[in-house]
Enzyme design. Structure first.
Site, short mmCIF file in Angstrom:
data_model
loop_
_atom_site.label_atom_id
_atom_site.label_comp_id
_atom_site.label_asym_id
_atom_site.label_seq_id
_atom_site.Cartn_x
_atom_site.Cartn_y
_atom_site.Cartn_z
N GLU A 48 52.97 48.89 55.81
CA GLU A 48 52.02 49.30 54.78
C GLU A 48 51.12 48.12 54.45
O GLU A 48 51.62 47.02 54.15
CB GLU A 48 52.74 49.79 53.52
CG GLU A 48 51.78 50.31 52.46
CD GLU A 48 52.49 50.69 51.16
OE1 GLU A 48 53.73 50.84 51.17
OE2 GLU A 48 51.79 50.81 50.14
N ASP A 59 49.68 49.03 40.67
CA ASP A 59 50.30 47.77 41.04
C ASP A 59 50.58 46.88 39.84
O ASP A 59 49.78 46.80 38.90
CB ASP A 59 49.40 47.02 42.03
CG ASP A 59 49.33 47.72 43.37
OD1 ASP A 59 50.39 48.14 43.86
OD2 ASP A 59 48.21 47.89 43.91
N TYR A 173 56.09 59.45 49.31
CA TYR A 173 56.37 58.16 48.67
C TYR A 173 56.97 58.44 47.30
O TYR A 173 56.29 58.88 46.39
CB TYR A 173 55.07 57.37 48.54
CG TYR A 173 55.21 55.91 48.19
CD1 TYR A 173 56.02 55.46 47.15
CD2 TYR A 173 54.49 54.95 48.90
CE1 TYR A 173 56.12 54.12 46.84
CE2 TYR A 173 54.58 53.60 48.59
CZ TYR A 173 55.39 53.20 47.56
OH TYR A 173 55.48 51.87 47.23
#
Length: 264
Positions: A48, A59, A173
């Site tokens: 990734e 993030d 995910y």
């Protein structure tokens, strides 16, 4: 069947979860990240690659810092794709890029899909693109044989899980916790229950990320998932290393420890 799906199918036959290391393109430098990705591609099952972005809402501090460093060097999407094209010439390991929808929208959906397909990218993760609004992107991505990977969180409802499972290609995910990326000391005690709720609604591969920072974490995650995604812990190792040789030695040593925990 895409290269990502083939990789999960092959690993399932071996009874092992996939290791999916993440790193930020352009961190610590563009050439440095290229050599790190090349090294990771020898050990990781799927790689990734983050594209630096100014407002990375999914993030935490570690990856935000890496993104800022890359952006400060003027690293933009075309340079990242050029780097990936160079690496693709020497490896067939599947590549997934993580970026945000505004960057794709500005690029142009069809232009972006053709560009990433042209350099050998296999999948795209777009954290701020909900499945309800994803049809235009998914349409051009599918036309260019690009998997679109959506995220699910422990707070996702059954309705949301069904929508994501329907729209997702390659793998789903699954975020291990409610929060942003970043290494954690312990896994959430509710993680097995969350993955069980997803598992009964789809047979697509499930990869778990966010907060995984040790071989022990990876071993526990592999008991319930098809893939283990590790990002911030690798960025921390790069950050602490004194030079490029030590950066590569640190990340590959860590990845080998993770693979040993997964039974490779």
């Amino acid at each position: 069947m895409s290269r990502i799906e083939e990789r999960f199918k092959k690993l399932k036959g071996k009874g092992r979860a996939a290791l999916i290391p993440y790193t930020m393109a352009g961190y610590p430098t563009l050439n440095g990240s290229k050599r790190i990705i090349e090294a990771l591609a020898e050990w990781g099952d799927i790689i990734e690659i983050g594209i630096p972005y100014s407002d990375p809402l999914a993030d935490g501090a570690t990856i935000q810092k890496a993104s800022v460093v890359a952006l400060s060097q003027g690293i933009k999407t075309p340079q990242v794709l050029e780097m990936i094209a160079d690496i693709r010439r020497v490896t067939d390991t599947p590549f997934v890029i993580m970026t945000y929808y505004n960057a794709i929208y500005k690029y142009g959906l069809d232009v972006f899909a053709k560009a990433v397909a042209g350099v050998g990218v296999d999948g795209v993760i777009i954290p701020d693109l909900p499945p309800e609004e994803a049809h235009p992107w998914c349409s051009v991505a599918k036309a260019n044989s690009i998997d679109t990977i959506f995220l699910l969180a422990p707070t996702s409802t059954e309705d949301r899980i069904r929508k994501v499972a329907s729209a997702c290609c390659g793998f789903i995910y699954c975020v291990s916790l409610t929060g942003v990326t970043g290494a954690r000391e312990a896994l959430s005690i509710t993680l097995p229950q969350f993955i069980s709720r997803v598992r009964v609604l789809t047979d697509k591969p499930l990869a778990i990320g966010f907060g995984i920072s040790s071989p022990e974490h990876a071993r526990e995650v592999a008991k319930i998932a098809d893939g283990v995604i590790i990002g911030s812990a690798l960025i921390d190792l790069i950050d602490k290393a004194k030079d490029e040789r030590e950066q590569i030695a640190s990340v590959t040593g860590f990845v080998r420890d993770i693979l040993a925990a997964l039974g490779r």
